[in-house]
Design a protein around this motif. Structure first.
Motif, PDB file in Angstrom:
ATOM      1  N   UNK A  69       0.030 -14.959   7.120  1.00  0.00           N
ATOM      2  CA  UNK A  69      -0.012 -13.497   7.144  1.00  0.00           C
ATOM      3  C   UNK A  69      -0.060 -13.040   8.617  1.00  0.00           C
ATOM      4  N   UNK A  70       0.148 -11.777   8.958  1.00  0.00           N
ATOM      5  CA  UNK A  70       0.271 -10.594   8.134  1.00  0.00           C
ATOM      6  C   UNK A  70       1.746 -10.255   7.876  1.00  0.00           C
ATOM      7  N   UNK A  71       2.086  -8.973   8.137  1.00  0.00           N
ATOM      8  CA  UNK A  71       3.327  -8.409   7.653  1.00  0.00           C
ATOM      9  C   UNK A  71       4.612  -9.078   8.057  1.00  0.00           C
ATOM     10  N   UNK A  72       4.722  -9.563   9.275  1.00  0.00           N
ATOM     11  CA  UNK A  72       5.952 -10.240   9.699  1.00  0.00           C
ATOM     12  C   UNK A  72       5.603 -11.334  10.709  1.00  0.00           C
ATOM     13  N   UNK A  73       4.814 -12.295  10.239  1.00  0.00           N
ATOM     14  CA  UNK A  73       4.311 -13.345  11.129  1.00  0.00           C
ATOM     15  C   UNK A  73       5.418 -14.195  11.739  1.00  0.00           C
ATOM     16  N   UNK A  74       6.624 -14.127  11.176  1.00  0.00           N
ATOM     17  CA  UNK A  74       7.738 -14.874  11.748  1.00  0.00           C
ATOM     18  C   UNK A  74       8.148 -14.332  13.118  1.00  0.00           C
ATOM     19  N   UNK A  75       7.606 -13.177  13.491  1.00  0.00           N
ATOM     20  CA  UNK A  75       7.905 -12.626  14.814  1.00  0.00           C
ATOM     21  C   UNK A  75       7.270 -13.449  15.929  1.00  0.00           C
ATOM     22  N   UNK A  76       6.326 -14.324  15.582  1.00  0.00           N
ATOM     23  CA  UNK A  76       5.713 -15.198  16.586  1.00  0.00           C
ATOM     24  C   UNK A  76       6.766 -16.059  17.277  1.00  0.00           C
TER      25      UNK A  76
END
Length: 293
Positions: A69-76
């Motif tokens: 989580x949260x909303x768009x953790x793939x942005x990491x």
């Protein structure tokens, strides 16, 4: 484990261990959504994430799935995600799948090799909230992406071996754009080649920005009967299929008036027949009081 604010996860992650690697949503501008409005987006320190994973290992005897989580953790950044995934593999060798929320732009920003690297280190599925296949609907709800972004990101992800589960929302075009929303969404589902696609039905929290449009009459919600008509047109618009990927389709969320499930494109005909039956027997539709977000 430490959690900040309300925690959200996909229905299919009901039995997963949930861990926040980011707080909030990096976009957080969608007019229909209130989930992360009370949070300021930030990335959690890796040290905190690892501490929570170690605590979870001491707490749970078996963890078969983990959801980031949260909303768009793939942005990491990819290197940070790899560190987290490697720690998961070290602490939870029994873990069969790691999933994550993401946006189309998160996928498009990563290279093909980065996506394959994430898959190699244990990331197996990304959940995308597409909401609509109509560029006009996407613009009005301030989604910040286009239908082409959605299609390109899904194909890119699937090609890298990262399965995608893409969610759309019945009624998202309101009465004004319901036909465009239905046709363009159906076409997008048939074009993008996702492993999974699901359909929720619009329900609005008063904290969502679009609520003012609804109360003023600028946005008109569909009735249950109109949602069935829209869904039927959506399924009809899925033909012909444009990829060799069979998509598992579900429309059995708590928000839905009527449940559908099948594999596309094989079961489009069956689902159209079921929707025709529902349209002619509206007493079988879920009562409003039983719908939930």
């Amino acid at each position: 484990m430490r959690y900040e604010g309300d925690i959200y996860r996909p229905p299919s992650e009901a039995y997963s261990y949930l861990i926040q690697v980011t707080i909030g949503c990096a976009h957080n501008k969608c007019t229909f959504c209130s989930m992360y409005k009370a949070k300021d987006f930030r990335v959690r320190p890796i040290e905190e994430v690892i501490e929570d994973l170690e605590l979870a290992r001491k707490t749970y005897s078996r963890v078969s799935r983990i959801f980031l989580c949260d909303g768009d953790a793939l942005c990491l950044k990819t290197d940070k995600l790899v560190v987290i995934l490697d720690k998961i593999a070290e602490l939870f060798p029994e873990c069969e799948r790691v999933g994550v929320y993401g946006r189309a732009t998160d996928i498009l920003r990563k290279t093909d090799s980065e996506l394959r690297l994430l898959v190699e280190h244990g990331l197996k599925i990304v959940y995308l909230g597409a909401e609509s296949g109509s560029d006009e609907v996407l613009r009005r709800i301030n989604k910040g992406i286009t239908r082409e972004d959605i299609k390109a990101s899904v194909r890119k992800s699937e090609c890298a071996g990262l399965k995608t589960s893409v969610t759309f929302i019945s009624g998202m075009g309101g009465r004004e754009l319901w036909r465009e929303h239905a046709v363009e969404t159906g076409r997008l589902i048939s074009e993008m080649g996702a492993s999974y696609a699901s359909l929720l039905t619009l329900m609005i929290d008063p904290a969502a920005p679009i609520y003012d449009e609804i109360t003023s009459g600028a946005f008109e919600l569909l009735s249950a009967e109109e949602v069935i008509e829209e869904t039927k047109l959506m399924v009809e618009s899925m033909i012909p299929w444009q990829t060799d990927v069979e998509t598992v389709f579900r429309s059995n969320h708590a928000s839905n008036y009527f449940s559908l499930k099948g594999n596309l494109p094989r079961d489009t005909g069956v689902m159209i027949e079921q929707l025709e039956c529902a349209a002619n027997n509206t007493d079988i539709l879920k009562d409003e009081c039983f719908r939930r977000l």
